[in-house]
Write an enzyme that holds these catalytic residues in place. Sequence first.
Site, PDB file in Angstrom:
ATOM      1  N   ASN A 197      38.532  42.391  49.901  1.00 26.84           N
ATOM      2  CA  ASN A 197      37.907  43.610  50.447  1.00 26.84           C
ATOM      3  C   ASN A 197      36.408  43.395  50.714  1.00 26.84           C
ATOM      4  OD1 ASN A 197      36.749  43.655  47.914  1.00 26.84           O
ATOM      5  ND2 ASN A 197      37.226  45.797  47.480  1.00 26.84           N
ATOM      6  N   LEU A 250      42.704  36.522  41.918  1.00 28.03           N
ATOM      7  CA  LEU A 250      41.293  36.379  41.539  1.00 28.03           C
ATOM      8  C   LEU A 250      40.470  37.619  41.854  1.00 28.03           C
ATOM      9  CD1 LEU A 250      42.273  33.393  41.541  1.00 28.03           C
ATOM     10  CD2 LEU A 250      40.098  32.740  42.552  1.00 28.03           C
ATOM     11  N   GLY A 263      53.752  43.733  40.829  1.00 30.77           N
ATOM     12  CA  GLY A 263      54.873  44.362  41.533  1.00 30.77           C
ATOM     13  C   GLY A 263      55.309  43.507  42.718  1.00 30.77           C
ATOM     14  N   TYR A 300      34.815  45.347  32.520  1.00 32.30           N
ATOM     15  CA  TYR A 300      35.289  44.010  32.899  1.00 32.30           C
ATOM     16  C   TYR A 300      36.172  43.410  31.801  1.00 32.30           C
ATOM     17  CZ  TYR A 300      34.929  39.131  34.517  1.00 32.30           C
ATOM     18  OH  TYR A 300      35.192  37.849  34.936  1.00 32.30           O
ATOM     19  N   LYS A 336      40.209  42.974  32.064  1.00 29.79           N
ATOM     20  CA  LYS A 336      40.914  41.682  32.052  1.00 29.79           C
ATOM     21  C   LYS A 336      41.916  41.630  30.903  1.00 29.79           C
ATOM     22  CE  LYS A 336      38.889  39.335  35.456  1.00 29.79           C
ATOM     23  NZ  LYS A 336      39.556  38.703  36.592  1.00 29.79           N
ATOM     24  N   TYR A 396      55.302  42.251  32.330  1.00 30.91           N
ATOM     25  CA  TYR A 396      56.162  41.927  33.491  1.00 30.91           C
ATOM     26  C   TYR A 396      56.973  40.652  33.230  1.00 30.91           C
ATOM     27  CZ  TYR A 396      54.903  45.549  36.809  1.00 30.91           C
ATOM     28  OH  TYR A 396      54.777  46.752  37.445  1.00 30.91           O
TER      29      TYR A 396
HETATM   30  P1  NAD Z   1      33.281  36.577  43.247  1.00 32.24           P
HETATM   31  O1  NAD Z   1      32.651  37.925  43.038  1.00 32.24           O
HETATM   32  O2  NAD Z   1      32.551  35.588  44.076  1.00 32.24           O
HETATM   33  O3  NAD Z   1      34.738  36.741  43.860  1.00 32.24           O
HETATM   34  C1  NAD Z   1      35.557  37.854  43.657  1.00 32.24           C
HETATM   35  C2  NAD Z   1      36.233  38.178  44.977  1.00 32.24           C
HETATM   36  O4  NAD Z   1      37.123  39.290  44.802  1.00 32.24           O
HETATM   37  C3  NAD Z   1      35.243  38.586  46.062  1.00 32.24           C
HETATM   38  O5  NAD Z   1      35.553  37.917  47.258  1.00 32.24           O
HETATM   39  C4  NAD Z   1      35.444  40.091  46.181  1.00 32.24           C
HETATM   40  O6  NAD Z   1      35.114  40.582  47.454  1.00 32.24           O
HETATM   41  C5  NAD Z   1      36.926  40.208  45.850  1.00 32.24           C
HETATM   42  N1  NAD Z   1      37.310  41.537  45.371  1.00 32.24           N
HETATM   43  C6  NAD Z   1      36.707  42.283  44.406  1.00 32.24           C
HETATM   44  N2  NAD Z   1      37.363  43.455  44.253  1.00 32.24           N
HETATM   45  C7  NAD Z   1      38.416  43.426  45.115  1.00 32.24           C
HETATM   46  C8  NAD Z   1      39.454  44.354  45.432  1.00 32.24           C
HETATM   47  N3  NAD Z   1      39.533  45.541  44.809  1.00 32.24           N
HETATM   48  N4  NAD Z   1      40.343  44.021  46.389  1.00 32.24           N
HETATM   49  C9  NAD Z   1      40.257  42.833  47.038  1.00 32.24           C
HETATM   50  N5  NAD Z   1      39.299  41.918  46.794  1.00 32.24           N
HETATM   51  C10 NAD Z   1      38.383  42.227  45.834  1.00 32.24           C
HETATM   52  O7  NAD Z   1      33.586  36.009  41.792  1.00 32.24           O
HETATM   53  P2  NAD Z   1      34.146  34.582  41.345  1.00 32.24           P
HETATM   54  O8  NAD Z   1      33.138  33.973  40.466  1.00 32.24           O
HETATM   55  O9  NAD Z   1      34.657  33.824  42.503  1.00 32.24           O
HETATM   56  O10 NAD Z   1      35.364  35.031  40.408  1.00 32.24           O
HETATM   57  C11 NAD Z   1      36.715  34.946  40.830  1.00 32.24           C
HETATM   58  C12 NAD Z   1      37.635  35.338  39.681  1.00 32.24           C
HETATM   59  O11 NAD Z   1      37.458  34.434  38.583  1.00 32.24           O
HETATM   60  C13 NAD Z   1      37.386  36.746  39.145  1.00 32.24           C
HETATM   61  O12 NAD Z   1      38.620  37.343  38.845  1.00 32.24           O
HETATM   62  C14 NAD Z   1      36.607  36.510  37.878  1.00 32.24           C
HETATM   63  O13 NAD Z   1      36.817  37.540  36.939  1.00 32.24           O
HETATM   64  C15 NAD Z   1      37.177  35.173  37.403  1.00 32.24           C
HETATM   65  N6  NAD Z   1      36.203  34.454  36.560  1.00 32.24           N
HETATM   66  C16 NAD Z   1      35.119  33.834  37.113  1.00 32.24           C
HETATM   67  C17 NAD Z   1      34.203  33.182  36.291  1.00 32.24           C
HETATM   68  C18 NAD Z   1      32.996  32.486  36.842  1.00 32.24           C
HETATM   69  O14 NAD Z   1      32.167  32.000  36.069  1.00 32.24           O
HETATM   70  N7  NAD Z   1      32.845  32.359  38.146  1.00 32.24           N
HETATM   71  C19 NAD Z   1      34.393  33.180  34.901  1.00 32.24           C
HETATM   72  C20 NAD Z   1      35.495  33.836  34.371  1.00 32.24           C
HETATM   73  C21 NAD Z   1      36.404  34.455  35.217  1.00 32.24           C
HETATM   74  N1  UDP Z   2      53.902  46.687  44.876  1.00 28.63           N
HETATM   75  C1  UDP Z   2      53.217  46.045  45.886  1.00 28.63           C
HETATM   76  N2  UDP Z   2      53.872  45.171  46.688  1.00 28.63           N
HETATM   77  C2  UDP Z   2      55.190  44.902  46.549  1.00 28.63           C
HETATM   78  C3  UDP Z   2      55.892  45.554  45.508  1.00 28.63           C
HETATM   79  C4  UDP Z   2      55.214  46.428  44.677  1.00 28.63           C
HETATM   80  O1  UDP Z   2      52.009  46.245  46.063  1.00 28.63           O
HETATM   81  O2  UDP Z   2      55.704  44.094  47.325  1.00 28.63           O
HETATM   82  C5  UDP Z   2      53.206  47.637  44.011  1.00 28.63           C
HETATM   83  C6  UDP Z   2      53.845  48.999  44.014  1.00 28.63           C
HETATM   84  O3  UDP Z   2      53.149  49.816  44.943  1.00 28.63           O
HETATM   85  C7  UDP Z   2      53.677  49.495  42.602  1.00 28.63           C
HETATM   86  C8  UDP Z   2      53.290  48.275  41.780  1.00 28.63           C
HETATM   87  O4  UDP Z   2      53.285  47.170  42.672  1.00 28.63           O
HETATM   88  O5  UDP Z   2      52.599  50.416  42.530  1.00 28.63           O
HETATM   89  C9  UDP Z   2      54.252  47.999  40.656  1.00 28.63           C
HETATM   90  O6  UDP Z   2      55.532  47.767  41.228  1.00 28.63           O
HETATM   91  P1  UDP Z   2      56.845  47.925  40.369  1.00 28.63           P
HETATM   92  O7  UDP Z   2      57.991  47.633  41.281  1.00 28.63           O
HETATM   93  O8  UDP Z   2      56.764  47.143  39.144  1.00 28.63           O
HETATM   94  O9  UDP Z   2      56.799  49.425  39.910  1.00 28.63           O
HETATM   95  P2  UDP Z   2      57.327  50.780  40.571  1.00 28.63           P
HETATM   96  O10 UDP Z   2      57.111  50.669  42.045  1.00 28.63           O
HETATM   97  O11 UDP Z   2      58.750  50.830  40.200  1.00 28.63           O
HETATM   98  O12 UDP Z   2      56.483  51.825  39.928  1.00 28.63           O
END
Ligand code: NAD
Ligand code: UDP
Length: 326
Positions: free
Chosen positions: A32, A71, A100, A143, A147, A157
């Site tokens: 996003n 990620l 899901g 955070y 996690k 799951y």
């Molecule tokens: P980053 O912020 O550069 O990357 C995170 C990415 O996720 C970004 O591209 C962001 O736009 C995207 N994103 C955030 N929210 C989103 C959403 N709701 N929907 C779709 N995309 C979304 O961070 P990073 O360092 O690359 O970290 C990547 C993963 O690794 C994360 O899950 C982080 O928690 C984990 N992690 C990283 C480190 C580190 O030191 N870099 C350490 C521990 C864990």
């Molecule tokens: N989901 C999704 N993509 C898929 C299947 C499921 O994003 O291809 C999402 C779905 O919208 C739901 C979540 O994953 O909110 C959990 O799915 P699950 O089938 O476990 O639960 P349920 O839909 O039965 O609540």
Amino acid sequence: MRILITGGAGFVGSHLADRLMLEGHEVTVVDNFFTGRKRNIEHWIGHPNFELINHDVVNSLMIEVDQIYHLACPASPPHYMYNPIKTIKTSSLGTLNMLGLAKRVRARLLLASTSEVYGDPEEHPQKEEYWGHVNPIGPRACYDEGKRVAETMCYAYAKQDKVEVRVARIFNTFGPRMHMNDGRVVSNFILQALQDEPITIFGKGLQTRSFQYVSDLVSGLIALMNSNVSSPVNIGNPEEHTILEFAEIIKSKIGGGSVISHVQAAEDDPQKRKPDITKARSLLNWEPKVPLDVGLEKTIQYFRNELNATKGTFQPNARKQIPGSE
Ligand code: NAD
Ligand code: UDP
Ligand code: UDP
């Protein structure tokens, strides 16, 4: 294989996309662009094996894939604290949706978890068996607890719906493509030293961290995904330094006139962190290969180029609180 990387336009995700593309897989990146950038993966746009989807994982996603590297989540403290409710939604609802999806298409899912699940640890170094010491209502909770619940959902799951899960507990990672306004210690110290600005140490600087270079992390994630290890695995470099030592190392590599400046300590800042990687070594045959020195050289060069490209217009303080602003 058809592989989905959520958060694939971010720092770690884009390096993972590079490696998987070079291995010949079909890679779909979902992002996003909260903290990620198109620029990180633009070299693949137009390649027949590559697809980029602008999508928020908080909403459901219907695609067909074989493996999911999940990620998506802001990772640096200023970014995840900027909108804590969104961070919680991303970790909880986002992970629920990806599980899901994994269940529906029978894909294997790897969660990018974190050493933050250990909180401010009372055991050192941290082994996977340690349950952690997390403040559930502090500033880092959105955070850390996000996690932790993401891990809980993975195993729910796995048990109830037989989804194949992998959980990587990632320790501090650095390298090129970290955001200029990332706010984490490596990018802050390098940018400060390159611009002759004070190096900001939060508190006394006696807190420790252990830093791994991003290419080592990518190797570890791929090894874990393709292994039969379904329990959590630490992926990190056990070389531990105090933040003060780390500031001195960066200062001596870059030179210049930066002074060390001690500013207010961060609330709930973990005081010690170092992974025990016995499990990754024995079960994945993985260990970090890139020395800190070599990784830092590459990262310093990257930030030097970024500063040149912004031609002196980079304003860290004005934009620090606005993740995603270019
Ligand atoms: P980053 O912020 O550069 O990357 C995170 C990415 O996720 C970004 O591209 C962001 O736009 C995207 N994103 C955030 N929210 C989103 C959403 N709701 N929907 C779709 N995309 C979304 O961070 P990073 O360092 O690359 O970290 C990547 C993963 O690794 C994360 O899950 C982080 O928690 C984990 N992690 C990283 C480190 C580190 O030191 N870099 C350490 C521990 C864990
Ligand atoms: N989901 C999704 N993509 C898929 C299947 C499921 O994003 O291809 C999402 C779905 O919208 C739901 C979540 O994953 O909110 C959990 O799915 P699950 O089938 O476990 O639960 P349920 O839909 O039965 O609540
Ligand atoms: N830190 C610091 N100065 C900075 C940024 C961070 O002293 O400009 C410290 C921070 O207090 C923490 C360590 O460096 O002890 C690592 O911080 P970072 O935000 O990189 O990651 P964390 O491991 O805390 O998630």
